[in-house]
Design an enzyme around this catalytic site. Sequence first.
Site, mmCIF file in Angstrom:
data_model
loop_
_atom_site.group_PDB
_atom_site.id
_atom_site.type_symbol
_atom_site.label_atom_id
_atom_site.label_comp_id
_atom_site.label_asym_id
_atom_site.label_seq_id
_atom_site.Cartn_x
_atom_site.Cartn_y
_atom_site.Cartn_z
ATOM 1 N N GLU A 116 2.137 4.654 0.550
ATOM 2 C CA GLU A 116 2.675 2.635 1.234
ATOM 3 C C GLU A 116 1.952 1.804 0.379
ATOM 4 O O GLU A 116 1.094 2.245 -1.237
ATOM 5 C CB GLU A 116 1.792 2.246 2.520
ATOM 6 C CG GLU A 116 1.875 3.060 3.655
ATOM 7 C CD GLU A 116 1.478 3.118 5.433
ATOM 8 O OE1 GLU A 116 0.885 1.791 4.890
ATOM 9 O OE2 GLU A 116 2.670 3.401 6.212
ATOM 10 N N HIS A 244 2.329 -9.372 6.530
ATOM 11 C CA HIS A 244 3.067 -8.313 6.705
ATOM 12 C C HIS A 244 4.193 -8.739 6.532
ATOM 13 O O HIS A 244 5.114 -9.449 6.443
ATOM 14 C CB HIS A 244 3.231 -7.710 8.124
ATOM 15 C CG HIS A 244 3.305 -6.389 7.633
ATOM 16 N ND1 HIS A 244 4.762 -5.760 6.753
ATOM 17 C CD2 HIS A 244 3.272 -5.222 7.429
ATOM 18 C CE1 HIS A 244 5.022 -4.275 6.534
ATOM 19 N NE2 HIS A 244 3.843 -4.012 7.386
ATOM 20 N N ARG A 291 -0.386 -5.452 -0.045
ATOM 21 C CA ARG A 291 0.153 -6.499 0.941
ATOM 22 C C ARG A 291 0.052 -8.628 0.558
ATOM 23 O O ARG A 291 1.176 -8.976 0.987
ATOM 24 C CB ARG A 291 0.543 -6.212 1.887
ATOM 25 C CG ARG A 291 0.541 -4.823 2.792
ATOM 26 C CD ARG A 291 -0.129 -4.778 3.923
ATOM 27 N NE ARG A 291 0.561 -3.910 4.595
ATOM 28 C CZ ARG A 291 0.101 -3.607 5.710
ATOM 29 N NH1 ARG A 291 -0.713 -4.018 6.558
ATOM 30 N NH2 ARG A 291 0.362 -1.778 6.064
ATOM 31 N N HIS A 352 -0.201 -11.002 10.184
ATOM 32 C CA HIS A 352 -0.103 -9.515 10.828
ATOM 33 C C HIS A 352 -1.406 -8.742 11.396
ATOM 34 O O HIS A 352 -1.761 -7.670 11.853
ATOM 35 C CB HIS A 352 0.392 -8.510 9.794
ATOM 36 C CG HIS A 352 0.870 -6.820 10.515
ATOM 37 N ND1 HIS A 352 1.440 -5.998 10.899
ATOM 38 C CD2 HIS A 352 -0.111 -6.213 9.784
ATOM 39 C CE1 HIS A 352 1.478 -5.248 10.966
ATOM 40 N NE2 HIS A 352 0.452 -4.786 10.198
ATOM 41 N N ARG A 387 -6.965 -6.094 3.229
ATOM 42 C CA ARG A 387 -6.608 -4.484 3.701
ATOM 43 C C ARG A 387 -5.754 -3.340 2.842
ATOM 44 O O ARG A 387 -4.976 -4.102 3.443
ATOM 45 C CB ARG A 387 -6.492 -4.386 5.308
ATOM 46 C CG ARG A 387 -6.257 -3.224 5.704
ATOM 47 C CD ARG A 387 -6.402 -2.953 7.360
ATOM 48 N NE ARG A 387 -4.813 -3.466 7.665
ATOM 49 C CZ ARG A 387 -3.478 -3.339 8.035
ATOM 50 N NH1 ARG A 387 -3.758 -1.615 8.138
ATOM 51 N NH2 ARG A 387 -2.949 -3.522 8.573
#
Length: 532
Positions: A116, A244, A291, A352, A387
Amino acid sequence: MEQVDFLVIGSGIAGLTYALKVAEQCPDKKVMIITKTREDETNTKYAQGGVAVVKDLEHDSFEKHIEDTLIAGDGLCNPKVVEIVVREGPQRVNEIIAWGTNFDKEENGEYSVGREGGHSVFRVIHHKDVTGQEIERALLTEIHQRKNISLVTHCFVVDLITQHHLGYLVTKSTLDVECYGVYVLNQRNNRIEKILSRITLLATGGNGQVYRTTTNPGIATGDGVAMVYRAKGRIENMEFIQFHPTALYEPGVSNAFLITEAVRGDGGILRNHAGEDFMNRYDPRLSLAPRDIVARAIDSEMKRTGTEHVFLDCRHMDLEKFIHHFPNIYEKCKSIGIDITKDMIPIAPAAHYSCGGIKTNEVGKTSINHLYACGECASTGLHGANRLASNSLLEAMVFAHRCYLQAVAMIDSTKFNEDIPDWDARGTMEPKEMILITQSLKELKSVMSDYVGIVRNNERLQRALRRLDMLHEETEDLYERTVVSPQLCELRNMITVGYLIVKAANFRKESRGLHFNTDYPSKSNLLQNIIL
């Protein structure tokens, strides 16, 4: 009144893991889990991607995972906490596997791993695209086999009980604030009851519902953070709200369906309405940048082109493999007429994850005695300003274990306080109009989405603060005059959380990680956490 030794508020991965451990270690003690709706309605249940964990030391290492986390956190992670979570993570994952969690495996028996955004290697273990649901299932199955655990549903926690409820003045400067339990609204009889506890754990999840569009379920209203703030506990880094990048765009739908980052890890490409792979203009890591970078890039493309979404292109991907890995996403797209072999998936960022929250130390202790916190409601120091994908479930497991160790060590030296008064509802009346609550909620979501989103500036933040002050004043007046309801309590909590996000954003005079202020487009040299 009820008395329990260990009180757990929240039934996601953090709360359930902790409850299982304290119940097993202290079979003669009472453990109670409280949740405000169904037992499985948690943020955990909706986690798709998986758990980032080092399991293959031939192709990965603790050092690589640590470095990826620190880079994503943009200078604000606590390096010691990052090392703790990464190194202790594999053992915690093995525990939930022993409790019955099934992660996907390859034909050779090795765990299937995905990649990811922000990860330098493939290390995310998963259960198809419903990892959180599988973890929740396994943990609840174990919970129901423990005789000393009671799980109470449809029970809304209104406030933490501290010295304040004994008539003492409690302020931010008060030393040794103590938690004695909670007042709860039992939704089955609509009565406020008190539950006294020796040790309390907050595992109340996130706060995405303060925004108009979020991947979070309706229960994510920031209750734990708001309660601790009212109890004069320490809150930090609330300005870092992660959007997100790839939530399914459906006009008018506020609880957005998540398109996991693992789709991009398997080869999905972000494209604008002209069909361009626009990420090459923003970051050399393209669609797999962290992100914060991807969300800002998408926001920039949408504003530049005047569109409400961009696309995730999966048309080139192997259909059989896609359906095997992402069956839930495939079925969702199919249900709204999207054929992923021919159509690109419309996506837009959605609120998110909250990287800040209740400030804790390395064993999950808050600034209030006998009160611990873990999971998304806590700010442990792991995430910093942003994060790293799939670190959240890992953090929850590691800190649930650390909270458990500390709690069982303290339980025998912690006593009940039985002088707590009953809830006083004298002088309140039934609310005459629910529109006073529903309209204020709409205003809150609009203010936060329009002024305190992915990109901010000082004027927007000041305007948001003025609007929130008005909403706070009106809601507190309503709270004092009327009978307590879950809807009113959630509104009150969300206004508090919104205020904390705006206040922290005002204090941060720079752009860092998830906080981007166009009046301060660069990072400063002052690395600090904003504590409220």
